[in-house]
Scaffold this motif. Structure first.
Motif, short mmCIF file in Angstrom:
data_model
loop_
_atom_site.label_atom_id
_atom_site.label_comp_id
_atom_site.label_asym_id
_atom_site.label_seq_id
_atom_site.Cartn_x
_atom_site.Cartn_y
_atom_site.Cartn_z
N LYS A 505 -40.57 5.64 -29.17
CA LYS A 505 -40.33 4.67 -29.16
C LYS A 505 -39.02 4.65 -29.77
O LYS A 505 -37.92 3.78 -29.40
N ASP A 508 -37.45 3.39 -26.29
CA ASP A 508 -37.46 2.04 -25.90
C ASP A 508 -35.91 1.20 -27.36
O ASP A 508 -35.66 0.52 -26.79
N PRO A 513 -35.22 -3.24 -25.82
CA PRO A 513 -36.40 -2.79 -26.09
C PRO A 513 -37.43 -3.75 -25.47
O PRO A 513 -37.24 -3.86 -24.65
N ASN A 517 -45.11 -0.61 -23.47
CA ASN A 517 -46.24 -1.50 -23.83
C ASN A 517 -47.45 -0.44 -24.87
O ASN A 517 -46.76 0.41 -25.57
N PRO A 518 -47.87 -1.08 -26.13
CA PRO A 518 -48.70 -0.75 -26.71
C PRO A 518 -49.28 0.55 -27.16
O PRO A 518 -49.31 1.04 -28.34
N GLU A 520 -47.92 2.50 -25.94
CA GLU A 520 -47.27 3.85 -25.04
C GLU A 520 -46.51 3.82 -26.68
O GLU A 520 -45.67 5.07 -26.52
N GLN A 521 -46.71 3.66 -27.56
CA GLN A 521 -46.03 2.98 -28.74
C GLN A 521 -46.32 5.19 -29.08
O GLN A 521 -45.03 5.66 -29.91
N SER A 522 -47.34 5.44 -29.82
CA SER A 522 -47.38 6.77 -30.56
C SER A 522 -47.29 8.17 -29.32
O SER A 522 -47.35 9.38 -30.16
#
Length: 611
Positions: A505, A508, A513, A517-518, A520-522
């Protein structure tokens, strides 16, 4: 007896001439297989006058030689290479061959006045790439490209022959009997499934048999290569007798046995290398003798036109369709399209219409021969320049290395490796051998010295060490010379490096930004690259991320990303033609157009780079 001695004399002279000519080919970068083929042409009926017209003998001899080449190809293919490239390579070897056959068949029917079925027969004959040509150019030609691309080409060239052979035999039968397309029914589909299925099953069983026999008859190392050769040919012949694809079986048997612990494996490898060279030389010489160049002029224009159509239209479209769903870049798909060399396999299959009694069978043979010559001349001589132009040549991780792996009996968990200390090796500048390596002996000035009494290692020393297999790559770097870098290599890995453990993130936020995608956030940056590169990133792999390109700079001994480079320079696409864009890139472009249409900012719009 006098005739026998004359035939033997001529044959050995031709083989020697081909072997010596290989030295010139290595020096000047000529396609070596083209040299072998040319010597056969020069010695043939329109050259020195040797008349040779035995098509049946040539087909049988060529089939045995091809089986030997395919077994060695499988034997020398690491299972790691097969795993990372199996799916795209097998797609190219099956769907790609079918697409090439259809596209080329349409062109051949127009340019040669063939029926569509006859055109597709010619398409099947030239549809497969030549394993010998591809392996030689990639492994010996000094082309250092991404491992996934190299493995895809090698596995494709080793596995597409069964499909091309099946199509050629089936279409030859339809043309010879005059059945036309009406003869195509479920029988051919069932026959294909049977041939490929039996080839795969008997190949695995044959590989298991080879390993079992070699590991139980360990009395004489000199007999080991003979056992392997005869057992490989046994697998080939038995599979063919049972109605399976002997060529697929012998390739699978080679891959299975080559990736298992075997008695006298180093001797077997060296024997296979020499025997493969001999098989290729004999196969190309005999095929060259069989040709009649005086018949070429009447067919030269349409044949050259078809060769160009194959190189610039049929093969690229077939490769693109086969790889559309996989993460290959435009540059890589272009390179995979270009390395579609035709060789002995196509000429060998061109004998099938003659043996099947197809009308004008010699036309198929002569056109195929011209296409192979054009392919070896144009593609074979330009593989490395094309790879350089597309930016696919990656900087070497290490320089030259002089290493020999020695066999240990039984199921030893260590390998015995012999290294020669060469100039610029890190050992000469003070680096020490790690504790997990066990050095035992040093050969210096033809004298053997125990390692602990040898003192500091010197250039030219031969060092023998016991080491666990996973660490051999690290020792390679220690004993290698300094890698020679070109001027452009310093910029290959980007302007600066980032840690693969940084959160994705953050990347990103800096270059997005909205680029992840959600789900891949972690993830970390390293995990993000692994996920988007098919589950496993490798050295020099590149991934577009908005306005930048991420490059794998270094991997650790466990195969994890150790360092990532960031390139701020745009990487231009290989071509503006949309056929070389993969499915992911198509989705990116559709998304960008939708964003632009709705008036939303497009992430990374300031750069048009293509990884």
């Amino acid at each position: 007896m006098e005739a026998f001695y004359i035939i033997l004399l001529v044959g050995t002279v031709l083989v020697l001439a081909a072997a010596f000519s290989s030295l010139l080919a290595f020096r000047f970068g000529a396609p070596l297989l083209l040299v072998f083929l040319s010597i056969g042409l020069l010695a043939g009926v329109d050259g020195l006058g040797i008349r040779f017209e035995n098509y049946s003998f040539t087909f049988m001899l060529g089939s045995v030689a091809l089986a030997i080449v395919l077994f060695d190809s499988g034997f020398s293919t690491p299972i790691h290479s097969f795993r990372i490239a199996a799916v795209p390579a097998l797609t190219m070897a099956s769907a790609g061959v079918l697409a090439t056959t259809g596209l080329f068949g349409i062109a051949a029917s127009y340019m040669l006045g063939f029926s569509l079925l006859e055109g597709m027969l010619l398409g099947a004959i030239i549809a497969s790439t030549d394993a010998a040509a591809v392996f030689f150019l990639l492994r010996i030609g000094g082309i250092n490209i991404r491992d996934k691309v190299r493995s895809t080409l090698e596995v494709e060239s080793g596995t597409n022959d069964p499909m091309a052979i099946f199509l050629t035999v089936a279409l030859s039968e339809l043309v010879a009997t005059g059945q036309g397309f009406s003869g195509l029914d479920w029988h051919f589909l069932l026959l294909f499934v049977e041939e490929m299925g039996l080839g795969l099953i008997f190949g695995v069983l044959g590989g298991m048999m080879i390993v079992w026999v070699l590991n139980r008859f360990t009395s004489d190392r000199g007999l080991a290569p003979i056992f392997v050769l005869t057992l490989a040919l046994l697998v080939f012949a038995f599979t063919g007798t049972m109605g399976g694809s002997g060529f697929l079986a012998v390739y699978v048997a080679g891959m299975y046995s080559g990736n298992r612990k075997m008695f006298a494996k180093q001797q077997i490898t060296r024997f296979n290398e020499g025997l493969t060279w001999l098989a290729q030389i004999i196969m190309f010489l005999v095929l060259g003798l069989l040709a009649t160049p005086s018949q070429f002029p009447i067919l030269i224009l349409p044949a050259v036109g078809l060769a160009l159509f194959l190189m610039f239209v049929a093969r690229p479209i077939a490769v693109w369709l086969s790889l559309l769903a996989y993460d290959f870049t435009q540059q890589e798909i272009t390179f995979l399209s270009w390395v579609g060399l035709r060789g002995a396999v196509s000429i060998l299959l061109a004998i099938m219409p003659i043996l099947s009694g197809v009308d004008n069978g010699s036309v198929f043979f002569n056109v195929t021969f011209i296409i192979v010559l054009v392919s070896l001349l144009v593609q074979g001589w330009t593989i490395k320049p094309v790879a350089q132009y597309l930016g696919l040549i990656i900087p070497p991780r290490i320089g030259a290395i002089d290493k020999v792996e020695l066999d240990l009996p039984g199921k030893a968990t260590h390998e015995l490796i012999s290294y020669r200390v060469i100039k610029d090796s890190p050992l000469l500048s003070g680096e020490r051998i790690p504790r997990w390596a066990i050095p035992s002996l040093v050969i210096r000035d033809n004298r053997s010295i125990r390692y602990q009494y040898a003192g500091r290692l010197r250039e030219g020393d031969q060092v023998y060490l016991f080491v666990s297999p996973p660490y051999i790559g690290l020792l390679d770097r220690l004993f290698a010379s300094r890698a020679a870098l070109d001027e452009d290599d310093a910029e290959f890995f980007g302007a600066f490096a980032i840690s693969p453990t940084r959160p994705a993130k953050e990347l990103d936020a800096a270059y997005g930004p909205g680029l992840i995608n959600p789900a891949e956030q972690s993830l970390t940056v390293g995990e993000l690259m692994n996920g988007r590169l098919g589950g496993h990133a490798d050295y020099a792999d590149r991934m577009r991320f908005g306005s930048v390109v991420l490059i794998v700079r270094e991997m650790d001994e466990n195969g994890h990303i150790k360092s990532i480079g960031v390139s701020l320079e745009p990487v231009e696409p290989a071509t503006n033609l949309p056929i070389f864009i993969n499915m992911r890139e198509i989705a990116h472009r559709i998304r960008d157009r939708i964003r632009k249409y709705r008036g939303k900012p497009v992430p990374g719009a300031s750069s048009s780079n293509q990884s």
